[in-house]
Design a protein around this motif. Structure first.
Motif, PDB file in Angstrom:
ATOM      1  N   LYS A 171      92.282 -80.264  18.161  1.00  0.00           N
ATOM      2  CA  LYS A 171      92.946 -79.477  17.233  1.00  0.00           C
ATOM      3  C   LYS A 171      92.593 -78.131  17.107  1.00  0.00           C
ATOM      4  O   LYS A 171      93.436 -77.189  17.192  1.00  0.00           O
ATOM      5  CB  LYS A 171      92.986 -80.325  15.923  1.00  0.00           C
ATOM      6  CG  LYS A 171      93.996 -79.707  15.051  1.00  0.00           C
ATOM      7  CD  LYS A 171      93.599 -80.044  13.448  1.00  0.00           C
ATOM      8  CE  LYS A 171      93.685 -81.433  13.107  1.00  0.00           C
ATOM      9  NZ  LYS A 171      93.506 -81.464  11.577  1.00  0.00           N
ATOM     10  N   HIS A 224      95.124 -73.622  18.614  1.00  0.00           N
ATOM     11  CA  HIS A 224      95.610 -72.341  18.214  1.00  0.00           C
ATOM     12  C   HIS A 224      94.448 -71.384  17.898  1.00  0.00           C
ATOM     13  O   HIS A 224      93.215 -71.967  17.395  1.00  0.00           O
ATOM     14  CB  HIS A 224      96.686 -72.341  16.949  1.00  0.00           C
ATOM     15  CG  HIS A 224      95.895 -73.254  15.821  1.00  0.00           C
ATOM     16  ND1 HIS A 224      94.992 -72.911  14.956  1.00  0.00           N
ATOM     17  CD2 HIS A 224      96.494 -74.456  15.793  1.00  0.00           C
ATOM     18  CE1 HIS A 224      94.826 -73.887  14.092  1.00  0.00           C
ATOM     19  NE2 HIS A 224      95.613 -74.944  14.432  1.00  0.00           N
ATOM     20  N   ASN A 262      92.758 -72.645  10.452  1.00  0.00           N
ATOM     21  CA  ASN A 262      93.570 -72.745   9.428  1.00  0.00           C
ATOM     22  C   ASN A 262      92.726 -73.387   8.224  1.00  0.00           C
ATOM     23  O   ASN A 262      92.224 -74.739   8.484  1.00  0.00           O
ATOM     24  CB  ASN A 262      94.910 -73.585   9.476  1.00  0.00           C
ATOM     25  CG  ASN A 262      95.691 -72.825  10.088  1.00  0.00           C
ATOM     26  OD1 ASN A 262      95.665 -71.401  10.022  1.00  0.00           O
ATOM     27  ND2 ASN A 262      96.683 -73.269  10.833  1.00  0.00           N
ATOM     28  N   TYR A 286      94.930 -71.245   4.675  1.00  0.00           N
ATOM     29  CA  TYR A 286      96.481 -71.902   4.723  1.00  0.00           C
ATOM     30  C   TYR A 286      96.907 -72.646   3.736  1.00  0.00           C
ATOM     31  O   TYR A 286      98.249 -72.667   3.675  1.00  0.00           O
ATOM     32  CB  TYR A 286      96.206 -72.761   6.081  1.00  0.00           C
ATOM     33  CG  TYR A 286      97.711 -73.540   6.571  1.00  0.00           C
ATOM     34  CD1 TYR A 286      98.477 -72.544   7.312  1.00  0.00           C
ATOM     35  CD2 TYR A 286      97.913 -74.712   6.197  1.00  0.00           C
ATOM     36  CE1 TYR A 286      99.917 -73.313   7.593  1.00  0.00           C
ATOM     37  CE2 TYR A 286      99.390 -75.027   6.460  1.00  0.00           C
ATOM     38  CZ  TYR A 286     100.070 -74.419   7.156  1.00  0.00           C
ATOM     39  OH  TYR A 286     101.228 -75.138   7.395  1.00  0.00           O
ATOM     40  N   ASP A 328      98.224 -82.618   5.541  1.00  0.00           N
ATOM     41  CA  ASP A 328      99.053 -81.297   6.247  1.00  0.00           C
ATOM     42  C   ASP A 328      98.184 -81.285   7.624  1.00  0.00           C
ATOM     43  O   ASP A 328      96.890 -80.920   7.768  1.00  0.00           O
ATOM     44  CB  ASP A 328      98.857 -80.092   5.364  1.00  0.00           C
ATOM     45  CG  ASP A 328      99.674 -79.038   6.062  1.00  0.00           C
ATOM     46  OD1 ASP A 328      99.795 -78.783   7.111  1.00  0.00           O
ATOM     47  OD2 ASP A 328      99.936 -78.281   4.962  1.00  0.00           O
ATOM     48  N   ASN A 336      98.254 -79.149   9.876  1.00  0.00           N
ATOM     49  CA  ASN A 336      98.036 -77.689  10.220  1.00  0.00           C
ATOM     50  C   ASN A 336      96.670 -77.176  10.095  1.00  0.00           C
ATOM     51  O   ASN A 336      96.352 -76.304  10.178  1.00  0.00           O
ATOM     52  CB  ASN A 336      98.924 -76.785   9.524  1.00  0.00           C
ATOM     53  CG  ASN A 336     100.573 -76.908  10.365  1.00  0.00           C
ATOM     54  OD1 ASN A 336     100.740 -76.992  11.432  1.00  0.00           O
ATOM     55  ND2 ASN A 336     101.537 -77.108   9.546  1.00  0.00           N
TER      56      ASN A 336
END
Length: 328
Positions: free
Chosen positions: A3, A7, A11, A37, A69, A71
């Motif tokens: 994960k 990116h 976060n 985040y 969440d 993200n």
């Protein structure tokens, strides 16, 4: 693909939005490739206000909502001590890396449970004892390791400030781990453990508030080589809050606020030199940068704040509690 590698920006989420969470969030703003985040509080109003102040994307009114969440890469847990285990396990179950504020938990049994879960889930977990990562503290540890002034003969470390007793606040609430030992006594004990290791014996005495939480604690660690550590925590008075290492050929003194960004004074041959580390932040960014690097590298344990170190630290706290007959 993990994960965290999907990116570039890490976060962060924060659970528990008190004073220390504000400091963490403020320093997080100074770190590239990381952002706040999401935040969570039991109060939506508090979560919204915190998110607005630190530019978080999401504000949740429950910790359970935050961990769902997808993200979020990492969570900083800044809730009262008694909730650390429960909150950490919640995040780990959802595969989220955890940076949990010190003390890691209430006792060694809880810490062992948290570490076992992190290993089971193969997810990064670290105790957030920020002092370990501060440049001035790392400098002192290196000087001691090099024996620049010879062997340490004695350590004196204290942490004290005055607060009027108020059982309604977290600091004094025994059920939440309130009192001087777990809140601030951990720092002098940390100073001894990180520099001198495990003592051969411990002597401690304490004073108590009317609700049974400890108001002050005096601790002596004795080591096999004759070195002693005199440690103190108190909520009854303001103290210098220094850590002084008396060595064979000189003295290394971490000046007031030894646990946070400060200066170091070297004393030898009647000469004094004070080193300023030119801090520009509150100091929470150093542990966060370390944690971010671990996360990017796919590590599940810190090579600085290791599981073994956290286990030793909580055992020392447990041993002191046993000495002063403090039970939660």
């Amino acid at each position: 693909m993990t994960k965290q590698s999907q990116h570039k920006t890490i976060n962060w989420g924060i659970i528990g939005l008190g004073n220390i969470a504000n400091k963490f969030a403020q320093d997080l703003l100074t770190i590239e490739d990381a952002q706040l985040y999401a935040v969570a509080s039991r109060s939506q109003e508090k979560a919204d206000a915190f998110a607005s102040t630190y530019h978080a994307n999401k504000a949740y009114n429950s910790y359970e909502a935050l961990v769902k969440d997808s993200n979020i890469d990492a969570v900083y847990i800044a809730t009262p001590h008694a909730l650390h285990k429960e909150n950490t396990l919640l995040c780990l179950e959802h595969g989220i890396a955890v940076l949990c504020e010190k003390p890691f938990a209430m006792n060694a049994e809880e810490v062992n449970t948290m570490i076992a879960k992190a290993r089971e889930k193969n997810v990064l977990l670290m105790e957030a004892l920020w002092t370990y990562f501060l440049p001035h503290y790392q400098y002192v540890l290196q000087e001691l390791k090099n024996e620049t002034f010879g062997r340490v003969l004695k350590l004196e470390a204290d942490f004290g400030f005055y607060r009027k007793f108020d059982e309604s606040t977290r600091l004094f609430k025994k059920s939440l781990g309130g009192g001087s030992l777990l809140d601030i006594g951990i720092y002098p004990i940390f100073a001894a453990l990180s520099s001198l290791g495990i003592p051969k014996d411990i002597k401690a005495d304490a004073t108590f508030f009317e609700n049974g939480a400890d108001s002050s604690c005096n601790i002596v660690f004795n080591y096999d080589n004759g070195t002693t550590a005199n440690l103190k925590s108190t909520l009854l008075e303001d103290t210098p809050t220094e850590a002084t290492f008396y060595c064979e050929k000189g003295t290394i003194k971490i000046n007031s606020g030894f646990f946070m960004p400060t200066t170091v004074t070297l004393i030898s041959d009647n000469k004094e030199e004070t080193i300023d580390f030119n801090y520009k932040t509150i100091g929470y960014n150093y542990e966060t940068l370390h944690f971010n690097n671990l996360l990017r590298e796919g590590k599940v344990e810190s090579d600085v704040m290791t599981f073994e170190f956290s286990k030793k630290l909580i055992k020392l706290l447990d041993d002191v509690r046993s000495n002063i007959k403090l039970e939660y």
